[in-house]
Scaffold this motif. Sequence first.
Motif, PDB file in Angstrom:
ATOM      1  N   GLY A   9     -68.311 -72.732   5.546  1.00 55.38           N
ATOM      2  CA  GLY A   9     -67.985 -71.818   4.456  1.00 55.38           C
ATOM      3  C   GLY A   9     -67.435 -72.550   3.250  1.00 55.38           C
ATOM      4  O   GLY A   9     -67.819 -72.269   2.104  1.00 55.38           O
ATOM      5  N   ASP A  10     -66.538 -73.514   3.493  1.00 55.02           N
ATOM      6  CA  ASP A  10     -65.985 -74.301   2.393  1.00 55.02           C
ATOM      7  C   ASP A  10     -67.067 -75.089   1.672  1.00 55.02           C
ATOM      8  O   ASP A  10     -67.090 -75.165   0.439  1.00 55.02           O
ATOM      9  N   MET A  11     -67.958 -75.706   2.450  1.00 58.61           N
ATOM     10  CA  MET A  11     -69.026 -76.510   1.838  1.00 58.61           C
ATOM     11  C   MET A  11     -70.012 -75.633   1.065  1.00 58.61           C
ATOM     12  O   MET A  11     -70.526 -76.028   0.012  1.00 58.61           O
ATOM     13  N   THR A  12     -70.266 -74.432   1.580  1.00 58.94           N
ATOM     14  CA  THR A  12     -71.154 -73.505   0.874  1.00 58.94           C
ATOM     15  C   THR A  12     -70.511 -73.030  -0.420  1.00 58.94           C
ATOM     16  O   THR A  12     -71.184 -72.922  -1.457  1.00 58.94           O
ATOM     17  N   TYR A  60     -57.276 -82.672   2.734  1.00 56.70           N
ATOM     18  CA  TYR A  60     -58.491 -81.871   2.566  1.00 56.70           C
ATOM     19  C   TYR A  60     -58.163 -80.560   1.850  1.00 56.70           C
ATOM     20  O   TYR A  60     -58.837 -80.178   0.884  1.00 56.70           O
ATOM     21  N   ASN A  61     -57.122 -79.879   2.309  1.00 52.49           N
ATOM     22  CA  ASN A  61     -56.718 -78.600   1.731  1.00 52.49           C
ATOM     23  C   ASN A  61     -56.341 -78.748   0.257  1.00 52.49           C
ATOM     24  O   ASN A  61     -56.756 -77.940  -0.583  1.00 52.49           O
ATOM     25  N   THR A  62     -55.573 -79.781  -0.058  1.00 55.94           N
ATOM     26  CA  THR A  62     -55.146 -80.003  -1.440  1.00 55.94           C
ATOM     27  C   THR A  62     -56.325 -80.327  -2.347  1.00 55.94           C
ATOM     28  O   THR A  62     -56.419 -79.815  -3.471  1.00 55.94           O
ATOM     29  N   ILE A  63     -57.245 -81.163  -1.865  1.00 58.95           N
ATOM     30  CA  ILE A  63     -58.419 -81.524  -2.668  1.00 58.95           C
ATOM     31  C   ILE A  63     -59.271 -80.303  -2.967  1.00 58.95           C
ATOM     32  O   ILE A  63     -59.731 -80.100  -4.102  1.00 58.95           O
ATOM     33  N   MET A  64     -59.479 -79.449  -1.952  1.00 59.55           N
ATOM     34  CA  MET A  64     -60.288 -78.252  -2.159  1.00 59.55           C
ATOM     35  C   MET A  64     -59.624 -77.307  -3.153  1.00 59.55           C
ATOM     36  O   MET A  64     -60.294 -76.716  -4.017  1.00 59.55           O
ATOM     37  N   LEU A  69     -59.664 -74.809  -8.453  1.00 57.02           N
ATOM     38  CA  LEU A  69     -58.867 -74.501  -9.646  1.00 57.02           C
ATOM     39  C   LEU A  69     -59.488 -75.141 -10.883  1.00 57.02           C
ATOM     40  O   LEU A  69     -59.728 -74.485 -11.898  1.00 57.02           O
ATOM     41  N   GLY A  70     -59.742 -76.448 -10.796  1.00 56.59           N
ATOM     42  CA  GLY A  70     -60.260 -77.178 -11.949  1.00 56.59           C
ATOM     43  C   GLY A  70     -61.631 -76.701 -12.381  1.00 56.59           C
ATOM     44  O   GLY A  70     -61.892 -76.504 -13.575  1.00 56.59           O
TER      45      GLY A  70
END
Length: 216
Positions: A9-12, A60-64, A69-70
């Motif tokens: 889901g994250d990658m999608t 991983y969580n912080t990068i996502m 956001l960005g």
Amino acid sequence: MMNIFRFSGDMTHLMSVLVLLLKIHTIKSCAGISLKTQELYALVFLARYLDIVTNFISLYNTIMKLIFLGSSFMIVWYIRRHRIVRRSYDKEHDTFRHLFLVLPCFILALLINERSAFKEIMWTFSLYLEAVAILPQLVLLQRTKNIDNLTGQYVFFLGAYRALYICNWIYRYFTEPHYVHWITWISGLVQTLLYADFFYYYFNSWKNNVKLQLPA
């Protein structure tokens, strides 16, 4: 907890952002993209990730969080400010009054939440708002006759991300004791159902090898 459904889901979700940025940055066009939906998503991520500097879960969580956001604010900037990109913005058809979605979602978050702490209310608000944030985009696609492949793929990946997250919740329900989050589940289900009509026409266009077009 990470599992194959959440990771997929994250990658999608990430793919949807990359497809949209590819369209805007490479082709220098935002035709068929709703600025109203992008502004709602920027607000969703801003409200959801208030804890980005105070609550470290994993790299991983912080990068996502930083990516979503960005990228959301970058997309809004492109459509509003980029000299070339903003010329292709279909302001005439992107007329959904998206701000009328914000206040009801915030009031609902004040009334129905798991804890009445400020960050928890804002998190809940982000769930409610994300559930309906795609509405301006879907309305725009119904109004326009020019749905290009990248725009169609962007919306498809967004819908697939939420569907995969539902699989993640089902998996966690059966593998983790006491895993119950009704607000998250119901919001996600509403969001996924909003994509149902789009999925139907998307798969029909793919199966018949014809241009994607939604009924007005």
